[in-house]
Motif scaffolding. Sequence first.
Motif, PDB file in Angstrom:
ATOM      1  N   LYS A   4      -9.057 -24.656 -16.313  1.00 51.99           N
ATOM      2  CA  LYS A   4      -9.417 -23.387 -16.106  1.00 51.99           C
ATOM      3  C   LYS A   4      -8.303 -22.319 -16.987  1.00 51.99           C
ATOM      4  CE  LYS A   4      -9.750 -20.656 -13.075  1.00 51.99           C
ATOM      5  NZ  LYS A   4     -11.288 -19.720 -12.804  1.00 51.99           N
ATOM      6  N   ILE A   5      -6.991 -23.097 -17.488  1.00 58.02           N
ATOM      7  CA  ILE A   5      -6.222 -22.281 -18.553  1.00 58.02           C
ATOM      8  C   ILE A   5      -6.280 -22.123 -19.804  1.00 58.02           C
ATOM      9  CG2 ILE A   5      -3.897 -22.763 -19.912  1.00 58.02           C
ATOM     10  CD1 ILE A   5      -3.079 -25.228 -17.560  1.00 58.02           C
ATOM     11  N   LEU A   6      -7.233 -22.877 -20.232  1.00 62.98           N
ATOM     12  CA  LEU A   6      -8.378 -22.399 -21.260  1.00 62.98           C
ATOM     13  C   LEU A   6      -9.486 -21.191 -21.207  1.00 62.98           C
ATOM     14  CD1 LEU A   6      -8.873 -26.194 -23.140  1.00 62.98           C
ATOM     15  CD2 LEU A   6      -7.733 -24.416 -23.617  1.00 62.98           C
ATOM     16  N   GLU A   7     -10.111 -21.404 -20.329  1.00 62.55           N
ATOM     17  CA  GLU A   7     -10.410 -20.275 -20.115  1.00 62.55           C
ATOM     18  C   GLU A   7      -9.476 -18.963 -19.549  1.00 62.55           C
ATOM     19  OE1 GLU A   7     -12.453 -20.869 -16.051  1.00 62.55           O
ATOM     20  OE2 GLU A   7     -13.867 -22.813 -17.097  1.00 62.55           O
ATOM     21  N   SER A  63     -10.215 -15.032 -22.217  1.00 70.66           N
ATOM     22  CA  SER A  63     -10.087 -14.334 -21.619  1.00 70.66           C
ATOM     23  C   SER A  63      -9.112 -13.208 -21.815  1.00 70.66           C
ATOM     24  CB  SER A  63     -10.043 -14.414 -20.070  1.00 70.66           C
ATOM     25  OG  SER A  63      -9.303 -14.695 -19.263  1.00 70.66           O
ATOM     26  N   LYS A  64      -8.348 -13.558 -22.675  1.00 71.74           N
ATOM     27  CA  LYS A  64      -7.080 -13.055 -22.807  1.00 71.74           C
ATOM     28  C   LYS A  64      -7.145 -12.610 -24.516  1.00 71.74           C
ATOM     29  CE  LYS A  64      -4.330 -12.285 -18.396  1.00 71.74           C
ATOM     30  NZ  LYS A  64      -3.832 -11.198 -18.109  1.00 71.74           N
ATOM     31  N   LYS A  65      -7.917 -13.090 -24.981  1.00 75.35           N
ATOM     32  CA  LYS A  65      -7.741 -13.580 -26.458  1.00 75.35           C
ATOM     33  C   LYS A  65      -7.091 -14.442 -26.595  1.00 75.35           C
ATOM     34  CE  LYS A  65     -11.841 -10.467 -26.264  1.00 75.35           C
ATOM     35  NZ  LYS A  65     -12.656 -11.823 -25.656  1.00 75.35           N
ATOM     36  N   TRP A  66      -6.205 -15.088 -25.853  1.00 76.38           N
ATOM     37  CA  TRP A  66      -5.037 -15.765 -26.474  1.00 76.38           C
ATOM     38  C   TRP A  66      -5.523 -16.660 -27.705  1.00 76.38           C
ATOM     39  CZ3 TRP A  66      -1.812 -16.552 -21.171  1.00 76.38           C
ATOM     40  CH2 TRP A  66      -1.675 -15.070 -21.052  1.00 76.38           C
ATOM     41  N   SER A  67      -4.778 -17.283 -28.729  1.00 76.34           N
ATOM     42  CA  SER A  67      -5.365 -18.668 -29.440  1.00 76.34           C
ATOM     43  C   SER A  67      -3.870 -19.764 -28.513  1.00 76.34           C
ATOM     44  CB  SER A  67      -4.310 -18.473 -30.734  1.00 76.34           C
ATOM     45  OG  SER A  67      -2.917 -18.445 -30.680  1.00 76.34           O
ATOM     46  N   ILE A  68      -4.209 -20.973 -29.228  1.00 74.99           N
ATOM     47  CA  ILE A  68      -3.863 -22.010 -28.453  1.00 74.99           C
ATOM     48  C   ILE A  68      -2.208 -21.936 -29.011  1.00 74.99           C
ATOM     49  CG2 ILE A  68      -3.020 -24.373 -28.184  1.00 74.99           C
ATOM     50  CD1 ILE A  68      -6.410 -23.389 -26.829  1.00 74.99           C
ATOM     51  N   PRO A  69      -1.907 -21.702 -30.605  1.00 68.77           N
ATOM     52  CA  PRO A  69      -0.174 -21.168 -29.757  1.00 68.77           C
ATOM     53  C   PRO A  69       0.528 -19.625 -28.902  1.00 68.77           C
ATOM     54  CG  PRO A  69      -0.989 -21.787 -32.276  1.00 68.77           C
ATOM     55  CD  PRO A  69      -2.299 -21.957 -31.287  1.00 68.77           C
ATOM     56  N   VAL A  70      -0.429 -19.081 -29.085  1.00 68.76           N
ATOM     57  CA  VAL A  70       0.185 -17.937 -28.137  1.00 68.76           C
ATOM     58  C   VAL A  70       0.106 -18.512 -26.707  1.00 68.76           C
ATOM     59  CG1 VAL A  70      -0.429 -15.639 -27.215  1.00 68.76           C
ATOM     60  CG2 VAL A  70      -0.863 -16.522 -29.373  1.00 68.76           C
ATOM     61  N   LEU A  71      -0.716 -19.039 -26.152  1.00 71.12           N
ATOM     62  CA  LEU A  71      -0.724 -19.990 -24.460  1.00 71.12           C
ATOM     63  C   LEU A  71       0.427 -20.476 -24.904  1.00 71.12           C
ATOM     64  CD1 LEU A  71      -2.220 -20.707 -21.991  1.00 71.12           C
ATOM     65  CD2 LEU A  71      -3.411 -22.075 -23.399  1.00 71.12           C
ATOM     66  N   ALA A  72       0.467 -21.469 -25.815  1.00 74.87           N
ATOM     67  CA  ALA A  72       1.721 -22.264 -25.567  1.00 74.87           C
ATOM     68  C   ALA A  72       3.524 -21.456 -25.437  1.00 74.87           C
ATOM     69  CB  ALA A  72       1.475 -23.218 -26.835  1.00 74.87           C
ATOM     70  N   ASP A  73       3.440 -20.244 -26.225  1.00 73.99           N
ATOM     71  CA  ASP A  73       4.273 -19.707 -26.043  1.00 73.99           C
ATOM     72  C   ASP A  73       3.931 -19.234 -24.850  1.00 73.99           C
ATOM     73  OD1 ASP A  73       5.778 -19.434 -27.953  1.00 73.99           O
ATOM     74  OD2 ASP A  73       3.927 -17.906 -29.468  1.00 73.99           O
ATOM     75  N   GLU A  74       3.072 -18.167 -23.865  1.00 71.18           N
ATOM     76  CA  GLU A  74       3.167 -17.992 -22.891  1.00 71.18           C
ATOM     77  C   GLU A  74       3.889 -18.808 -21.810  1.00 71.18           C
ATOM     78  OE1 GLU A  74       2.710 -14.651 -21.618  1.00 71.18           O
ATOM     79  OE2 GLU A  74       2.260 -14.188 -23.589  1.00 71.18           O
ATOM     80  N   LEU A  75       3.432 -20.033 -21.795  1.00 68.79           N
ATOM     81  CA  LEU A  75       4.080 -21.314 -21.017  1.00 68.79           C
ATOM     82  C   LEU A  75       5.075 -21.214 -21.470  1.00 68.79           C
ATOM     83  CD1 LEU A  75       0.393 -23.483 -21.538  1.00 68.79           C
ATOM     84  CD2 LEU A  75       1.231 -21.560 -19.647  1.00 68.79           C
TER      85      LEU A  75
END
Length: 97
Positions: free
Chosen positions: A9-12, A16-28
């Motif tokens: 679900k987090i990867l989805e 959907s937000k067009k975030w890369s994994i590094p950006v997702l890590a920053d968001e988290l």
Amino acid sequence: MKEYINIKKILELADSKKWSIPVLADELNIDYSYLSRVINKEKPGGAKLILGVLNLCFKEGLDHKEYIFLNIPLSTDNGDVLQNETSSTVNPINLSA
């Protein structure tokens, strides 16, 4: 290994937000390498990740119950139980109360 985080679900969400994994890590608010190990099932994800997901859910207006499995009790197994000790169970965290 028990999973407390719904990685799919987090990867989805990231997709959907067009975030890369590094950006997702920053968001988290976690290290990319830590998130990568969780995604690759090398680590189950702990308090840092749970807090990051919870904060992201609040920020984005998402239902945390879709991203965090709170109904899985944490282990209380600390090895052998002495004869005078009794074992106990931990109730799951309930954030909706």
